[in-house]
Design an enzyme around this catalytic site. Structure first.
Site: not given
Length: 256
Positions: A77, A206, A233
């Site tokens: 991320s 995701d 995710h």
């Protein structure tokens, strides 16, 4: 798969607890780092005035490594931006950098531009109960963010076990975005950042980054793209064994 590789996981040490255990059991060295004001780091966000403060634990650790030892650096991320700074500063200490559904900047514009592109492509409605702080005024990008509990359940931890979601609720903290710091066009260079092997792990289903993952890969193709299915995710919690196998395969191929 040979043992003895050294893995470094960035940006919220707690979420890697499953992979840390698996990798250590088969003989690898593993370090999971909390960045400034993240996880159990003692600093509060108002004590972090710049991206340099935020990534200081990462930079300090990388600096402490012997020159003749290379690590496999992994960032998920927003942590993709943080490992990019480590790639720029310590390219000879990294055998491969793995971007796990992560922000992966390129050399044609600043990392800050990438952040703004993500915000432009993300609808306000999709952010649900997330909260943003605009310390520099509403006309400028947000300066910090914290995920809301409904957002955690519906998107970030959708594919995870209930106990992992509950743990996340206990540990979630606001995080700085440092858009202005990342706006520097000379932050990353071809000679340093560009010299490090990059591999992107695409996380399917995701809802946070899936569409944008493909965009980043097209803009700056990595050495290789791996795909993990039906993971969402937070793949390190939802599919730890699959991610672990993916990471070990990458380390075996590039971790010389």
């Amino acid at each position: 798969m040979e043992s003895g590789k050294r893995f470094v996981f960035v940006h919220g040490a707690w979420c890697w607890y499953k992979l840390v255990n698996i990798l250590k059991l088969v003989g690898h060295q593993v370090t999971a780092l909390d960045l400034g004001a993240c996880g159990v780091d003692m600093k509060q966000l108002d004590e972090i005035s710049s991206i340099s403060d935020h990534v200081h634990p990462q930079m300090e650790f990388m600096d402490s490594l012997p020159r003749d030892k290379k690590v496999v650096l992994v960032g998920p991320s927003y942590g993709g931006l943080c490992i990019s700074l480590a790639m720029e500063n310590f390219p000879k200490k990294i055998s491969v950098a793995i971007f796990v559904s992560a922000y992966m900047p390129h050399l044609y514009s600043s990392p800050g531009t990438l952040i703004q592109q993500v915000f432009r492509r993300t609808s306000t409605e999709s952010l649900m109960d997330c909260h943003f702080t605009f310390a520099n005024g509403l006309e400028n990008p947000p300066t910090s963010a914290i995920f809301g509990r409904e957002y955690l359940k519906a998107k970030l931890y959708k594919h995870c076990k209930p106990e992992d979601l509950e743990l996340a609720k206990k540990l979630i903290r606001p995080t700085g975005l440092f858009v202005e710091d990342f706006a520097n066009d000379s932050l990353l260079t071809e000679m340093k950042f560009g010299s490090v092997n990059r591999v992107f792990a695409v996380c399917k289903e995701d809802e946070v980054m899936e569409e944008f993952q493909e965009f980043m890969i097209r803009k700056s193709p990595p050495k290789e793209v791996k795909v993990i299915k039906e993971c969402g995710h937070t793949v390190m919690l939802s599919k730890p064994k699959e991610l672990c196998l993916c990471i070990k395969e990458i380390a075996h191929k590039y971790g010389k």
